[in-house]
Design an enzyme around this catalytic site. Sequence first.
Site, mmCIF file in Angstrom:
data_model
loop_
_atom_site.group_PDB
_atom_site.id
_atom_site.type_symbol
_atom_site.label_atom_id
_atom_site.label_comp_id
_atom_site.label_asym_id
_atom_site.label_seq_id
_atom_site.Cartn_x
_atom_site.Cartn_y
_atom_site.Cartn_z
ATOM 1 N N TRP A 359 0.815 -1.210 0.000
ATOM 2 C CA TRP A 359 0.000 0.000 0.000
ATOM 3 C C TRP A 359 0.851 1.263 0.000
ATOM 4 O O TRP A 359 0.361 2.346 -0.230
ATOM 5 C CB TRP A 359 -0.921 0.022 1.233
ATOM 6 C CG TRP A 359 -0.184 0.228 2.535
ATOM 7 C CD1 TRP A 359 0.937 -0.419 2.948
ATOM 8 C CD2 TRP A 359 -0.501 1.165 3.562
ATOM 9 N NE1 TRP A 359 1.322 0.033 4.188
ATOM 10 C CE2 TRP A 359 0.458 1.015 4.594
ATOM 11 C CE3 TRP A 359 -1.515 2.105 3.733
ATOM 12 C CZ2 TRP A 359 0.435 1.760 5.756
ATOM 13 C CZ3 TRP A 359 -1.528 2.847 4.910
ATOM 14 C CH2 TRP A 359 -0.552 2.679 5.895
ATOM 15 N N ASP A 360 2.141 1.084 0.263
ATOM 16 C CA ASP A 360 3.078 2.216 0.249
ATOM 17 C C ASP A 360 2.869 3.054 -1.004
ATOM 18 O O ASP A 360 2.941 4.278 -0.972
ATOM 19 C CB ASP A 360 4.533 1.726 0.237
ATOM 20 C CG ASP A 360 4.859 0.777 1.380
ATOM 21 O OD1 ASP A 360 3.964 0.035 1.804
ATOM 22 O OD2 ASP A 360 6.019 0.768 1.820
ATOM 23 N N GLU A 487 1.155 -2.251 12.590
ATOM 24 C CA GLU A 487 1.398 -3.694 12.622
ATOM 25 C C GLU A 487 1.789 -4.205 14.002
ATOM 26 O O GLU A 487 2.133 -5.368 14.154
ATOM 27 C CB GLU A 487 2.440 -4.065 11.570
ATOM 28 C CG GLU A 487 1.895 -3.812 10.176
ATOM 29 C CD GLU A 487 2.866 -4.122 9.055
ATOM 30 O OE1 GLU A 487 4.025 -4.427 9.344
ATOM 31 O OE2 GLU A 487 2.441 -4.058 7.891
ATOM 32 N N LYS A 599 3.606 0.529 15.889
ATOM 33 C CA LYS A 599 4.769 0.506 15.010
ATOM 34 C C LYS A 599 4.763 1.774 14.162
ATOM 35 O O LYS A 599 5.802 2.317 13.832
ATOM 36 C CB LYS A 599 4.688 -0.725 14.107
ATOM 37 C CG LYS A 599 5.907 -0.935 13.224
ATOM 38 C CD LYS A 599 5.774 -2.247 12.457
ATOM 39 C CE LYS A 599 6.873 -2.404 11.422
ATOM 40 N NZ LYS A 599 6.532 -3.423 10.416
ATOM 41 N N GLN A 600 3.567 2.209 13.798
ATOM 42 C CA GLN A 600 3.467 3.366 12.914
ATOM 43 C C GLN A 600 2.118 4.053 13.094
ATOM 44 O O GLN A 600 1.193 3.470 13.651
ATOM 45 C CB GLN A 600 3.591 2.916 11.475
ATOM 46 C CG GLN A 600 2.420 2.062 11.020
ATOM 47 C CD GLN A 600 2.861 0.947 10.109
ATOM 48 O OE1 GLN A 600 3.158 -0.148 10.567
ATOM 49 N NE2 GLN A 600 2.908 1.225 8.842
#
Length: 987
Positions: A359-360, A487, A599-600
Amino acid sequence: MSENSRDTWRILEESIVPEKMADNEALFSLANGYLGIRGCFEEPACSWCRGTYLNGFYESHPITYGEKAYGYPEQSQTILNVADGRKINVWIDGEAFDILQGRVRKYHRELDLREGILVREIEWESPGKRIVKIRSERIVPMSRTHTALIRYEVTPVSSEMNLRIQSTLDGNVKNMRVNDDPRVGASLGPETLLYKRGVLSEERAELLARTRQSQLTLACGVRHQLQGAADVQVQCFSGSREVGVEISCKQGKGNTFRFDKFLSYSYRSISEEAQNLDHMREALDAACRDGFDQLKKEQFEYLNNFWEHSDVCIEGDVKMQQGLRFNLFHLLQAAGRHGRTSMPAKGLSGEGYEGHYFWDTEIYVLPLFIYTQPDIAQSLLEYRYSILDQARERAGDLSQKGALFPWRTINGRESSAYYPAGTAQYHIDADIVYGIKKFLQITGRFDFLPRAAEIAIETARMWHDLGEFIPRQGGAYCINGVTGPDEYTAIVNNNYYTNIMARENLVFSAEILENLRERDPAGYDELILRTKLKKDEPEQWKKAAGSMYLPYDQELGIHPQDDSFLNKKVWPLADTPFEKRPLLLHYHPLVIYRHQILKQADLVLALFLLGDQFSLAQKRRDFDYYDKLTTGDSSLSPCVQSVIAAEVGLEDLAYEYFRRTARIDLDNVNGNVRDGLHTAAMAGTWTSIVYGFAGMRDYNGKVSFQPHLPQQWKRLTFNLNIRRNLLEVAISHDEVAYTLKEGTSLDLYHEGYKHTVYQGSPLVFSIRPELKAVIFDLDGVITDSAEYHFQAWEQLCGELNIPFDREFNHNLRGVGRMQSLELLLDLVPERSYTEAEKVEFANRKNEYYKKLIARITPEDLLPGIADLLEELKDAGIMMALASASRNAPSIMQQLRIEDYFEVITDPGEVGKGKPDPEQFYLAAEMLRVPIRNCVGVEDAQAGVDAINSAGMFSIGVGEYLVQTDWKCDSTGELNLEKMREVFYGRT
Ligand code: G6P
Ligand code: MG
């Protein structure tokens, strides 16, 4: 690195440091979206991974599971390391040129970002004391998909020399194999590519290969052009899986022997083997015919054009500027073209993540291309369309209707073996659709509309089938059992990001069909027929969207990341030693999943992507909550945190996050650049600048700006391509200028107001702080109703037997009614009251209070206030009231001052009272005055704190206050002149 502005266009290496060679292979890699060559030297010594990659050229291999379950992907895909075409070996008078032997006398390597060329110069003394100079130039031309070229020059320095040179195409290369880092992966067999020799002559040499499983065929070829030696002998060279030429000549001292090496690579499916070979040869011959100089010129022209549209210019910060240009250059190199491939997470610079697309591309990379290279943006989306059938099948595997795009893939099939942080990320469907929507709205390229609509239909079907109206949640539409972007949290119900993005997807899918019907009725009919779309489907999508479950936590005033998130223990990040980071390499996933730890950015990403659905105050609270839980173990995180930090006024933090991404690979911030570059983070740098510092937003295609330049910079300039107009935005500390460089006129919003910019007449706005609005508290600032509040509480406390005095009353200033009561009840912790009792107490206090304030007349304005209001009004300075009191409007009336105020905020609409900045954000928003132009006046510490955290200039009335920008003893000292003096005099 010297602070030289030329350095912003080149990446230099001035000495050979063997430990850094692996990293530099990625940094100095060259690519054109199809072919990528790592920056290893031509000569084999000192190489870590001699990688050469073709975007989309992969081998499949069975995934081995210890325990398998239904619907797990069976095959993975790995991008293949193909024959090494850069390889050149040199012998001088029989001594092998080997930088690990002898002595390097001079060394210089540079990647020129403006010319798109890699140059290396080396002067070397052999163990036998012969000195030679070797120079090479390498180009992977942007405009010639299949081609690469090297110019190689050898100059004897110490004496005349016999030169022997082998220049080959070497199939003896392997993929890297790392099994203990999930970020690398890959487990291919030993011999993935079955090579055979093609034509072999002095003229040309070829290697042909097939993959075993993926049924792809590869053809690569090499040709040489020699210059500058009298009696040169050229022979074919052939070894096992290696072909090329061997050149021998005698070269006088100081005379340069030069040759140009042309390479071509092509792959297709095995059924097209013959065409593939032809294709490779055509490209090779064309390159050879046109010659090195012509291709070098073409490359320069291509890049010139690229920089003209895509450059972002930062004045006053050479390091950031260099990092940014380096990133933009590599993104251009990494993006797949021709609608057949996407952007591997590591570009074509390494094997990290096996060359997979995530998806980046849509969420992180696409905006940059939409705004600067719309052809590339379209190509990336066309790729998604090309794998729609595989996505349909995948949805079927998961017992779902519609289409589910793979979490990671090359050929369109799911390649993720770890479903909790892979397949479960259903949000990828919504991410792709989000990208499509932006693409259509900003580029206006409606030729993509029919394909966009088909993706929209199938993804909406997936969401409509995945979620459920859940009676126990009041019939809300819930999406259970998914993983959001973060994640470190997996398989949850109602991940907020997923739900809100799915809602966006569902609504857009219904809209795009209407759009298609209007623009292209025949295309619409054809699509309906082909997708067997039932009449009521779009209605159902809208219904699900309308009932989408979007939870909110009243107590914290924030959005929970998912249903269970807030019930978990917070990960003790401060106690986690550096050696235990990133967490994913040191803790079992279950341990991580059990905690509040990210994580993000997850919810914060939603605040960015769908920011028009959140108030500024809401963003601030959510950001504050999640930011401290975010490890940033994913390189995708800091850019998003930077954008929201900038939006909520945390400028230093915004810059700090930006700094972390701007040179993420140049400075090897994550320590794993050898595996390849972090393309999403690189693109995030652009995002942090354009969406962050320039405050650009494009909700529903409306482009708006809210610029603020970081302290560290002098000026920022960039271009945006908006519906075929080219807009230049230039921001300094004093002003921002919008210039239309192409097109006739364009509507844009600057700080909340709509303007039209025409070609030839730029729009210029001051962005220096200017005193434009004053936001007042009421009690204790405008009138002394604070005293009445005190008396009313005093009476109630007397009746309830709660010890209360003037001293304690300070705590209640600026604090809402119920919250004040709670503070008082805390004084008698042994007692407990029911909610109903508490409500009765608060009402009772309010009745006493109302009686007291009934006496208020204009006489009760505090000293100086009447004059101040008059002065401000005369000076055209706007006024707002931001009081926590629900009685404020009636007091204002009694004071007969309500006409002075443009805005009286309603505390009933405010989610969180002071010290939360919400009320001040709201007042500024309603006044449509930027925060930097507002002053807040408060008598309570909670109020001063609220003003400060909104980033506003704070004036305090009361000696006991701390952390005010300026304070006075009494309102009598407040007048316009004084306000101006302190406001403009601030440092
Ligand atoms: C102001 C006062 C507080 C008061 C609050 C609510 O902020 O400083 O002391 O509790 O308003 O007032 P209300 O009139 O709604 O009870
Ligand atoms: Mg007050």
